[in-house]
Scaffold this motif. Sequence first.
Motif, PDB file in Angstrom:
ATOM      1  N   GLY A 145      21.626  -7.855  54.854  1.00  0.00           N
ATOM      2  CA  GLY A 145      21.918  -9.087  55.575  1.00  0.00           C
ATOM      3  C   GLY A 145      20.902 -10.130  55.183  1.00  0.00           C
ATOM      4  N   SER A 146      20.621 -11.076  56.085  1.00  0.00           N
ATOM      5  CA  SER A 146      19.608 -12.089  55.790  1.00  0.00           C
ATOM      6  C   SER A 146      18.242 -11.423  55.640  1.00  0.00           C
ATOM      7  N   GLY A 147      18.091 -10.274  56.277  1.00  0.00           N
ATOM      8  CA  GLY A 147      16.934  -9.425  56.071  1.00  0.00           C
ATOM      9  C   GLY A 147      17.445  -8.009  55.893  1.00  0.00           C
ATOM     10  N   THR A 148      16.868  -7.270  54.955  1.00  0.00           N
ATOM     11  CA  THR A 148      17.296  -5.906  54.709  1.00  0.00           C
ATOM     12  C   THR A 148      16.492  -4.951  55.566  1.00  0.00           C
ATOM     13  N   ALA A 149      17.165  -4.048  56.238  1.00  0.00           N
ATOM     14  CA  ALA A 149      16.509  -3.072  57.107  1.00  0.00           C
ATOM     15  C   ALA A 149      15.963  -1.913  56.278  1.00  0.00           C
ATOM     16  N   ALA A 150      15.098  -1.112  56.897  1.00  0.00           N
ATOM     17  CA  ALA A 150      14.497   0.038  56.221  1.00  0.00           C
ATOM     18  C   ALA A 150      15.428   1.251  56.263  1.00  0.00           C
ATOM     19  N   ALA A 151      15.264   2.107  55.264  1.00  0.00           N
ATOM     20  CA  ALA A 151      16.005   3.363  55.220  1.00  0.00           C
ATOM     21  C   ALA A 151      15.579   4.263  56.364  1.00  0.00           C
ATOM     22  N   GLY A 152      16.471   5.168  56.731  1.00  0.00           N
ATOM     23  CA  GLY A 152      16.145   6.198  57.704  1.00  0.00           C
ATOM     24  C   GLY A 152      15.440   7.358  57.025  1.00  0.00           C
ATOM     25  N   THR A 153      15.484   8.545  57.648  1.00  0.00           N
ATOM     26  CA  THR A 153      14.744   9.689  57.127  1.00  0.00           C
ATOM     27  C   THR A 153      15.676  10.802  56.660  1.00  0.00           C
ATOM     28  N   LEU A 154      15.191  11.554  55.666  1.00  0.00           N
ATOM     29  CA  LEU A 154      15.900  12.693  55.112  1.00  0.00           C
ATOM     30  C   LEU A 154      14.948  13.878  55.090  1.00  0.00           C
ATOM     31  N   VAL A 155      15.345  14.981  55.704  1.00  0.00           N
ATOM     32  CA  VAL A 155      14.559  16.222  55.697  1.00  0.00           C
ATOM     33  C   VAL A 155      15.423  17.304  55.064  1.00  0.00           C
ATOM     34  N   LEU A 156      14.888  17.953  54.015  1.00  0.00           N
ATOM     35  CA  LEU A 156      15.610  18.985  53.280  1.00  0.00           C
ATOM     36  C   LEU A 156      14.834  20.288  53.282  1.00  0.00           C
ATOM     37  N   PRO A 157      15.510  21.408  52.979  1.00  0.00           N
ATOM     38  CA  PRO A 157      14.781  22.672  52.839  1.00  0.00           C
ATOM     39  C   PRO A 157      13.762  22.581  51.708  1.00  0.00           C
ATOM     40  N   SER A 158      12.674  23.274  51.849  1.00  0.00           N
ATOM     41  CA  SER A 158      11.615  23.255  50.851  1.00  0.00           C
ATOM     42  C   SER A 158      12.130  23.756  49.498  1.00  0.00           C
ATOM     43  N   GLY A 159      11.757  23.057  48.438  1.00  0.00           N
ATOM     44  CA  GLY A 159      12.042  23.509  47.077  1.00  0.00           C
ATOM     45  C   GLY A 159      13.361  23.090  46.486  1.00  0.00           C
ATOM     46  N   VAL A 160      14.198  22.314  47.200  1.00  0.00           N
ATOM     47  CA  VAL A 160      15.489  21.906  46.634  1.00  0.00           C
ATOM     48  C   VAL A 160      15.301  20.724  45.685  1.00  0.00           C
ATOM     49  N   ILE A 168      15.935   5.942  50.488  1.00  0.00           N
ATOM     50  CA  ILE A 168      15.810   6.961  51.526  1.00  0.00           C
ATOM     51  C   ILE A 168      14.375   6.970  52.022  1.00  0.00           C
ATOM     52  N   GLY A 169      14.166   7.599  53.151  1.00  0.00           N
ATOM     53  CA  GLY A 169      12.821   7.719  53.693  1.00  0.00           C
ATOM     54  C   GLY A 169      12.468   9.167  53.953  1.00  0.00           C
ATOM     55  N   PHE A 170      11.205   9.494  53.798  1.00  0.00           N
ATOM     56  CA  PHE A 170      10.695  10.806  54.176  1.00  0.00           C
ATOM     57  C   PHE A 170       9.777  10.628  55.368  1.00  0.00           C
ATOM     58  N   PRO A 171       9.787  11.585  56.288  1.00  0.00           N
ATOM     59  CA  PRO A 171       8.883  11.488  57.444  1.00  0.00           C
ATOM     60  C   PRO A 171       7.438  11.724  57.021  1.00  0.00           C
ATOM     61  N   PRO A 172       6.480  11.415  57.893  1.00  0.00           N
ATOM     62  CA  PRO A 172       5.074  11.647  57.560  1.00  0.00           C
ATOM     63  C   PRO A 172       4.827  13.125  57.245  1.00  0.00           C
ATOM     64  N   GLY A 173       3.837  13.372  56.420  1.00  0.00           N
ATOM     65  CA  GLY A 173       3.513  14.741  56.036  1.00  0.00           C
ATOM     66  C   GLY A 173       3.973  15.019  54.620  1.00  0.00           C
ATOM     67  N   THR A 174       4.023  16.283  54.258  1.00  0.00           N
ATOM     68  CA  THR A 174       4.366  16.687  52.904  1.00  0.00           C
ATOM     69  C   THR A 174       5.838  17.060  52.815  1.00  0.00           C
ATOM     70  N   THR A 175       6.526  16.510  51.836  1.00  0.00           N
ATOM     71  CA  THR A 175       7.893  16.895  51.510  1.00  0.00           C
ATOM     72  C   THR A 175       7.836  17.676  50.214  1.00  0.00           C
ATOM     73  N   THR A 176       8.221  18.950  50.235  1.00  0.00           N
ATOM     74  CA  THR A 176       8.143  19.815  49.061  1.00  0.00           C
ATOM     75  C   THR A 176       9.530  19.951  48.449  1.00  0.00           C
ATOM     76  N   LEU A 177       9.674  19.468  47.216  1.00  0.00           N
ATOM     77  CA  LEU A 177      10.946  19.518  46.510  1.00  0.00           C
ATOM     78  C   LEU A 177      10.801  20.354  45.251  1.00  0.00           C
ATOM     79  N   GLY A 178      11.940  20.790  44.674  1.00  0.00           N
ATOM     80  CA  GLY A 178      11.937  21.452  43.375  1.00  0.00           C
ATOM     81  C   GLY A 178      11.739  20.396  42.297  1.00  0.00           C
ATOM     82  N   ASN A 179      12.813  19.675  41.978  1.00  0.00           N
ATOM     83  CA  ASN A 179      12.772  18.561  41.030  1.00  0.00           C
ATOM     84  C   ASN A 179      13.182  17.298  41.755  1.00  0.00           C
ATOM     85  N   LEU A 180      12.515  16.198  41.444  1.00  0.00           N
ATOM     86  CA  LEU A 180      12.831  14.899  42.031  1.00  0.00           C
ATOM     87  C   LEU A 180      13.117  13.920  40.909  1.00  0.00           C
TER      88      LEU A 180
END
Length: 192
Positions: A145-160, A168-180
């Motif tokens: 819109g006239s201002g763009t809002a922020a992305a929400g959060t995505l939580v996935l199983p570790s290592g995917v 997209i947004g990640f919550p505070p802390g460590t997000t462990t992924l396989g390949n990004l």
Amino acid sequence: MEGYRPNASGGPAGPGYDAAAGAHGGRSANNGDFVNGTASAPVNLGSAGNFAWGGGAIKISASGAITINGQMNTNAQNGGRNGAGGSVWLIAGTLFGGSTGQIQANGGSGVDSGGGYTGGGGGRIAIDAGTYSYTGTYECKGGLGSGTAAAGTLVLPSGVDLTVSKEIGFPPGTTTLGNLVVTGTGKILAHG
């Protein structure tokens, strides 16, 4: 199920005043940094904007498999002072889905009949699966819109593995992924 209805209060992170958009996992375009709900166990409805509904909430728990080859969404309504995306929380022994799968909790975008347009905040998506075999997409982007809002959060199983082609947004802390992989249009935010 729809989220909070449009009005000046609109839910826990509703606009609180005329001409504002709703927030949830991500802030709205004009409602400060107020967000609500939890990233790892999202159940909140999307807060409404002044003129548009927030997104609903889906929670599915299956001891066996969940397969998503179509679209599952808790997107907010588009149309001006937009609503926030809702919640998707999937708990499964196995999550399956091919490239046609889409899981979304997007904030609303667009202009209302009075010319007002502020993006609604992105919602929250959390996946808790013992075995992960999903190659579809995730979206929890903030509305435009006239201002763009922020992305929400995505939580996935570790290592995917994850490919990010939207915001997209990640919550505070460590997000462990396989390949990004972050494509040219992709963006990752770190927030609550």
